[in-house]
Scaffold this active site. Structure first.
Site, PDB file in Angstrom:
ATOM      1  N   LYS A   1      33.114 -33.283 -38.858  1.00  0.00           N
ATOM      2  CA  LYS A   1      31.743 -33.515 -38.390  1.00  0.00           C
ATOM      3  C   LYS A   1      31.694 -34.048 -36.968  1.00  0.00           C
ATOM      4  O   LYS A   1      30.783 -33.741 -36.219  1.00  0.00           O
ATOM      5  CB  LYS A   1      30.991 -34.436 -39.351  1.00  0.00           C
ATOM      6  CG  LYS A   1      30.731 -33.759 -40.684  1.00  0.00           C
ATOM      7  CD  LYS A   1      29.565 -34.329 -41.436  1.00  0.00           C
ATOM      8  CE  LYS A   1      29.262 -33.399 -42.616  1.00  0.00           C
ATOM      9  NZ  LYS A   1      28.257 -33.883 -43.523  1.00  0.00           N
TER      10      LYS A   1
ATOM     11  N   LYS B   1      33.061 -23.352 -46.645  1.00  0.00           N
ATOM     12  CA  LYS B   1      32.189 -23.923 -47.675  1.00  0.00           C
ATOM     13  C   LYS B   1      30.711 -23.592 -47.389  1.00  0.00           C
ATOM     14  O   LYS B   1      30.298 -23.617 -46.232  1.00  0.00           O
ATOM     15  CB  LYS B   1      32.420 -25.437 -47.644  1.00  0.00           C
ATOM     16  CG  LYS B   1      31.602 -26.253 -48.586  1.00  0.00           C
ATOM     17  CD  LYS B   1      31.946 -27.725 -48.432  1.00  0.00           C
ATOM     18  CE  LYS B   1      31.024 -28.408 -47.452  1.00  0.00           C
ATOM     19  NZ  LYS B   1      30.355 -29.595 -47.942  1.00  0.00           N
TER      20      LYS B   1
ATOM     21  N   LYS C   1      24.818 -27.048 -45.728  1.00  0.00           N
ATOM     22  CA  LYS C   1      23.467 -27.183 -45.179  1.00  0.00           C
ATOM     23  C   LYS C   1      23.456 -26.971 -43.682  1.00  0.00           C
ATOM     24  O   LYS C   1      22.469 -26.537 -43.103  1.00  0.00           O
ATOM     25  CB  LYS C   1      22.947 -28.600 -45.425  1.00  0.00           C
ATOM     26  CG  LYS C   1      22.693 -28.957 -46.843  1.00  0.00           C
ATOM     27  CD  LYS C   1      22.433 -30.457 -46.904  1.00  0.00           C
ATOM     28  CE  LYS C   1      22.359 -30.937 -48.329  1.00  0.00           C
ATOM     29  NZ  LYS C   1      22.763 -32.342 -48.446  1.00  0.00           N
TER      30      LYS C   1
HETATM   31  N1  AQP Z   1      29.628 -25.637 -51.116  1.00  0.00           N
HETATM   32  C1  AQP Z   1      29.632 -26.552 -52.083  1.00  0.00           C
HETATM   33  N2  AQP Z   1      30.145 -26.256 -53.302  1.00  0.00           N
HETATM   34  C2  AQP Z   1      30.141 -27.188 -54.313  1.00  0.00           C
HETATM   35  N3  AQP Z   1      29.634 -28.432 -54.162  1.00  0.00           N
HETATM   36  C3  AQP Z   1      29.101 -28.761 -52.969  1.00  0.00           C
HETATM   37  N4  AQP Z   1      28.518 -29.872 -52.494  1.00  0.00           N
HETATM   38  C4  AQP Z   1      28.146 -29.696 -51.208  1.00  0.00           C
HETATM   39  N5  AQP Z   1      28.480 -28.454 -50.798  1.00  0.00           N
HETATM   40  C5  AQP Z   1      29.071 -27.843 -51.868  1.00  0.00           C
HETATM   41  C6  AQP Z   1      28.334 -31.094 -53.302  1.00  0.00           C
HETATM   42  O1  AQP Z   1      26.959 -31.433 -53.270  1.00  0.00           O
HETATM   43  C7  AQP Z   1      26.837 -32.846 -53.370  1.00  0.00           C
HETATM   44  C8  AQP Z   1      25.874 -33.317 -52.326  1.00  0.00           C
HETATM   45  O2  AQP Z   1      26.360 -33.036 -51.035  1.00  0.00           O
HETATM   46  P1  AQP Z   1      25.768 -33.826 -49.820  1.00  0.00           P
HETATM   47  O3  AQP Z   1      24.458 -33.305 -49.474  1.00  0.00           O
HETATM   48  O4  AQP Z   1      25.786 -35.262 -50.089  1.00  0.00           O
HETATM   49  O5  AQP Z   1      26.798 -33.646 -48.688  1.00  0.00           O
HETATM   50  P2  AQP Z   1      27.599 -32.479 -48.104  1.00  0.00           P
HETATM   51  O6  AQP Z   1      28.822 -32.253 -48.905  1.00  0.00           O
HETATM   52  O7  AQP Z   1      27.811 -32.937 -46.724  1.00  0.00           O
HETATM   53  O8  AQP Z   1      26.655 -31.195 -48.153  1.00  0.00           O
HETATM   54  P3  AQP Z   1      26.758 -30.006 -47.155  1.00  0.00           P
HETATM   55  O9  AQP Z   1      25.853 -28.934 -47.584  1.00  0.00           O
HETATM   56  O10 AQP Z   1      28.166 -29.609 -46.987  1.00  0.00           O
HETATM   57  O11 AQP Z   1      26.195 -30.640 -45.831  1.00  0.00           O
HETATM   58  P4  AQP Z   1      26.792 -30.545 -44.407  1.00  0.00           P
HETATM   59  O12 AQP Z   1      26.527 -29.163 -43.950  1.00  0.00           O
HETATM   60  O13 AQP Z   1      26.019 -31.576 -43.657  1.00  0.00           O
HETATM   61  O14 AQP Z   1      28.255 -30.843 -44.499  1.00  0.00           O
HETATM   62  C9  AQP Z   1      28.231 -33.432 -53.213  1.00  0.00           C
HETATM   63  O15 AQP Z   1      28.708 -33.800 -54.495  1.00  0.00           O
HETATM   64  C10 AQP Z   1      29.028 -32.289 -52.671  1.00  0.00           C
HETATM   65  O16 AQP Z   1      30.374 -32.352 -53.086  1.00  0.00           O
END
Ligand code: AQP
Length: 351
Positions: free
Chosen positions: A119, A212, A215
């Site tokens: 990040k 992955k 968002k």
């Molecule tokens: N691609 C994924 N597959 C399975 N599980 C996922 N999670 C996130 N992406 C996937 C799980 O969703 C929960 C909440 O995630 P979060 O919003 O707290 O944070 P994150 O992992 O940072 O989500 P993103 O979409 O990946 O955001 P960005 O793009 O900002 O990095 C967690 O349990 C996570 O494991």
């Protein structure tokens, strides 16, 4: 993996960041697991807005996203009356315990966190201190409830291990004081167990099966958002990257075919089947046939959630009331942990 000490009740905690579009990865990797665990555990589910501000957020959008994630929890089947749903910033004990943990965790531990490296990217010097300390706040989120189980996607595994290390080091560093305050086994914090289960613990981008689903991906075509309508879902799945081969008949044939593996995994998770079951049905056939079936399945599963979310966010007063009530109940537990933590650490406070 060791089991949590028997004196800890089976309590699940997890959080989701209110940072924009909730997608199929969040849903399958986390939210469906949250729903499942309600049957066996006392559950606390948190909209982690303090984590969200580790990167800049527009205040109005943040407010809207907090309500949207709450609506997604409820629409997916989380019972906010039987269990607890709230947003993190309403319970200040998270931040208080995080400070204690900042003094327990070691710099070397945080330096190894891959999420920070990804990040922060090349502009590390310009990343917020909060982004760096994110995992100690996450440990506090879990341990302020002395939670024993944490349902998360695969990407959170490393942070969970750090939470266990922090719990363990706190218990070791303050062992005598912990025993002196009535915990004969010297275990004040449980070592929380990650629960990373099911066929979709890591849902991949629809544009690149090695990345992955996330968002923050600039391409909206890389993910299916929980609020996408049927036409958008159909378009995204039809355009999803695939290879020219037909689907294999056995799971082994998915090796080295990340895009095919991902779509089969999504189908399996949404239909509560195994990948092997899905391949028995669609193996040998054309991708287009399978994609049509996947569109139908996705729309059938997601449309009711999207419409319920829409109904809920149209009534922000109701959503806020759920969060306020949840925070009141969460705070009662967190305040108890914090009082005991202060005793153990040696702080003077009102009993
Ligand atoms: N691609 C994924 N597959 C399975 N599980 C996922 N999670 C996130 N992406 C996937 C799980 O969703 C929960 C909440 O995630 P979060 O919003 O707290 O944070 P994150 O992992 O940072 O989500 P993103 O979409 O990946 O955001 P960005 O793009 O900002 O990095 C967690 O349990 C996570 O494991």
């Amino acid at each position: 993996m060791s089991s949590p000490s028997p004196h800890f009740p089976q309590r699940a905690f997890s959080g989701v960041q209110p940072t924009g579009n909730l997608h199929l990865g969040n849903y399958l990797g986390a939210i469906t697991r949250f729903v499942e665990l309600q049957k066996t555990h006392e559950c606390i589910y948190c909209v982690v807005d303090m984590h969200a501000i580790t990167v800049p957020q527009d205040p109005d959008e943040l407010t809207a996203s907090i309500r949207e994630v709450t609506a997604a929890f409820i629409a997916a089947g989380i019972d906010a009356e039987k269990h607890i749903v709230f947003n993190q910033s309403q319970v200040s004990e998270h931040a208080e315990l995080a400070w204690v943990f900042n003094c327990v965790a070691r710099l070397g531990w945080l330096n190894r966190m891959t999420q920070f490296k990804e990040k922060a990217g090349k502009d590390r010097e310009n990343a917020s201190v909060g982004l760096y300390a994110y995992p100690t706040l996450m440990a506090a989120d879990i341990l302020v409830y002395r939670a024993t189980h944490v349902p998360v996607g695969e990407d959170q595994k490393q942070h969970l291990e750090l939470s266990r290390d922090i719990a363990q080091k706190f218990n070791n560093d303050f062992g005598d004081s912990i025993r002196g305050h009535g915990f004969a086994d010297g275990q004040f914090f449980p070592l929380p167990e990650p629960m990373i289960t099911g066929p979709a613990t890591r849902v991949m981008s629809l544009r690149d099966g090695t990345k992955k689903m996330s968002k923050s991906d600039p391409s909206d075509y890389s993910r299916i958002n929980l609020t996408d309508d049927a036409d958008t879902i159909a378009q995204k799945i039809r355009k999803a990257k695939t290879d020219p081969e037909p689907l294999p008949r056995e799971e082994k044939g998915l090796e080295a075919r990340p895009e095919a593996d991902n779509l089969v995994g999504i189908y399996a998770a949404l239909s509560d089947k195994t990948k092997a079951d899905v391949l028995r049905e669609y193996g040998g056939g054309q991708f287009s046939t399978f994609k049509n079936a996947l569109v139908e399945l996705c729309v059938t599963k997601l449309a009711p959630i999207a419409s319920e979310m829409k109904r809920l966010v149209a009534d922000p007063g109701h959503v806020d009331a759920i969060l306020i009530d949840g925070a009141d109940r969460a705070r009662a537990i967190a305040a108890e942990t914090m009082k005991k933590t202060k005793d153990i650490v040696g702080f003077v406070h009102k009993h």
